[in-house]
Design a protein around this motif. Structure first.
Motif, PDB file in Angstrom:
ATOM      1  N   GLY A  25       0.790  -1.228   0.000  1.00  0.00           N
ATOM      2  CA  GLY A  25       0.000   0.000   0.000  1.00  0.00           C
ATOM      3  C   GLY A  25       0.816   1.269   0.000  1.00  0.00           C
ATOM      4  O   GLY A  25       0.267   2.354   0.186  1.00  0.00           O
ATOM      5  N   TYR A  38       0.551   6.586   0.159  1.00  0.00           N
ATOM      6  CA  TYR A  38      -0.340   5.442   0.298  1.00  0.00           C
ATOM      7  C   TYR A  38      -1.251   5.380  -0.923  1.00  0.00           C
ATOM      8  O   TYR A  38      -1.741   6.414  -1.392  1.00  0.00           O
ATOM      9  CB  TYR A  38      -1.182   5.572   1.569  1.00  0.00           C
ATOM     10  CG  TYR A  38      -0.448   5.174   2.828  1.00  0.00           C
ATOM     11  CD1 TYR A  38      -0.427   3.844   3.253  1.00  0.00           C
ATOM     12  CD2 TYR A  38       0.219   6.117   3.597  1.00  0.00           C
ATOM     13  CE1 TYR A  38       0.245   3.474   4.411  1.00  0.00           C
ATOM     14  CE2 TYR A  38       0.892   5.756   4.764  1.00  0.00           C
ATOM     15  CZ  TYR A  38       0.893   4.429   5.160  1.00  0.00           C
ATOM     16  OH  TYR A  38       1.566   4.055   6.305  1.00  0.00           O
ATOM     17  N   GLY A  40      -4.105   2.663  -3.404  1.00  0.00           N
ATOM     18  CA  GLY A  40      -4.962   1.482  -3.455  1.00  0.00           C
ATOM     19  C   GLY A  40      -6.328   1.764  -2.875  1.00  0.00           C
ATOM     20  O   GLY A  40      -6.638   2.864  -2.429  1.00  0.00           O
ATOM     21  N   PRO A  43      -5.677   1.192   1.862  1.00  0.00           N
ATOM     22  CA  PRO A  43      -4.410   0.887   2.541  1.00  0.00           C
ATOM     23  C   PRO A  43      -4.520   1.134   4.040  1.00  0.00           C
ATOM     24  O   PRO A  43      -5.459   1.784   4.519  1.00  0.00           O
ATOM     25  CB  PRO A  43      -3.431   1.871   1.895  1.00  0.00           C
ATOM     26  CG  PRO A  43      -4.289   3.025   1.487  1.00  0.00           C
ATOM     27  CD  PRO A  43      -5.597   2.424   1.063  1.00  0.00           C
ATOM     28  N   SER A 223      -4.289   2.845  -7.625  1.00  0.00           N
ATOM     29  CA  SER A 223      -3.334   1.780  -7.929  1.00  0.00           C
ATOM     30  C   SER A 223      -3.179   1.560  -9.430  1.00  0.00           C
ATOM     31  O   SER A 223      -2.394   0.705  -9.855  1.00  0.00           O
ATOM     32  CB  SER A 223      -3.771   0.469  -7.267  1.00  0.00           C
ATOM     33  OG  SER A 223      -4.989   0.011  -7.824  1.00  0.00           O
TER      34      SER A 223
END
Length: 321
Positions: A25, A38, A40, A43, A223
């Motif tokens: 993450g 960070y 995604g 995370p 991401s």
């Protein structure tokens, strides 16, 4: 040798070590600053702050940057009387002066976040054109939280849609957008016309406690690898995918960002960057009513005392030596 981060470390060091030890993450962005972010869908970046949940955007130099998990509500970024820029606001975030040397307090949202939300002093909040007022959110920061917040110098450069947009790829270059957020182009290029008649000097830096996220914070939180290089404006709006900073679902779910837009047209004095729930990144009049997520930088000595960063066991922050 890579070692597991330990409690009592400065938050910047803890997250840096976590990137090297685990990496889940977390990523270094592809800017010259190589910020740690960070990314995604969800995370482990939750912190307990002000007796509520906030989330870590990442590490930027000597500071960790936080954003409130939940919005404070919806407000105009700025508004103005009808004789100024047609009543749709002025896109200067921080304190400044006008052509006659008079003090300008800054954008209405900046005043609310720093004078009332942070400072505890009642102000007027705005929710539309021509200085339409609205009820201010009643949330405030407690003294424990305020003791951890850096009085930070924020970049308020103005990304220019006209120069940054690539019509072939229907996107903005993410790194170039990041540079523009931190650049020297301001949010006022045009100088005449009914919708371009304020005399406030635009600045590209502001020092204060509470600001807003940047568009590139949003892009890098996805991401999708493409979002490291392109902020998508095609029909796919890719950067909303697997993105913990994404909010809402419809085109009407707008989030304010810190940066103004620069343009030679009349809206060059009143446009600010935002994103929509469908993932669209665009500009709009400062008087538009959008969702507000307060953002801040922690002091460089703040430590992570405990927690795992999940929502049920968020990081606990303490002031360090």
């Amino acid at each position: 040798e890579i070692t597991k981060p330990t409690y009592g470390m400065k938050a910047t060091e803890y997250i840096t070590n976590l990137l090297e030890y685990d990496g889940e993450g977390l990523k270094k962005d592809n800017t010259s600053d190589q910020n740690i972010r960070y990314y995604g869908s969800n995370p482990n970046n939750y912190v307990s702050f002000n007796n509520e949940l906030w989330r870590i955007i990442g590490v930027f130099g000597n500071n960790v940057k936080l954003v409130r998990k939940d919005s404070l509500g919806s407000l105009s970024w700025d508004s103005s009387e009808s004789s100024i820029n047609g009543g749709v606001g002025i896109n200067q975030w921080g304190e400044s002066k006008d052509a006659d040397g008079n003090e300008y307090a800054g954008a209405d949202l900046q005043v609310y976040l720093n004078k009332m939300y942070y400072g505890g002093t009642s102000v007027t909040c705005y929710g539309g054109t021509k200085n339409s007022t609205t009820t201010c959110p009643t949330n405030t920061l407690d003294n424990t939280a305020k003791a951890l917040i850096d009085n930070h110098t924020w970049n308020t450069g103005a990304p220019n849609h006209s120069t940054l947009y690539n019509s072939t790829t229907q996107s903005y270059d993410t790194v170039e957008f990041y540079k523009a957020e931190r650049g020297t182009v301001n949010g006022k290029i045009c100088s005449s016309g009914t919708y371009c008649n304020d005399t406030v000097t635009r600045t590209t830096e502001w020092t204060g406690y509470i600001g807003l996220p940047y568009v590139t914070d949003y892009a890098y939180a996805s991401s999708e690898n493409d979002c490291n290089t392109k902020i998508d404006r095609s029909s796919t709006y890719k950067c909303k995918n697997n993105n913990w900073m994404h909010y809402g679902s419809s085109t009407w779910d707008h989030i304010w960002y810190l940066s103004p837009n620069a343009s030679v047209y009349s809206y060059g004095v009143r446009n600010v960057w935002l994103s929509s729930g469908d993932g669209y990144v665009a500009m709009a009049d400062a008087s538009l009513v959008c969702v507000v997520f307060p953002t801040l930088y922690l002091k460089s000595n703040v430590i992570i005392a405990s927690g795992t960063g999940i929502s049920s066991n968020p990081y606990i922050l303490r002031s360090g030596a």
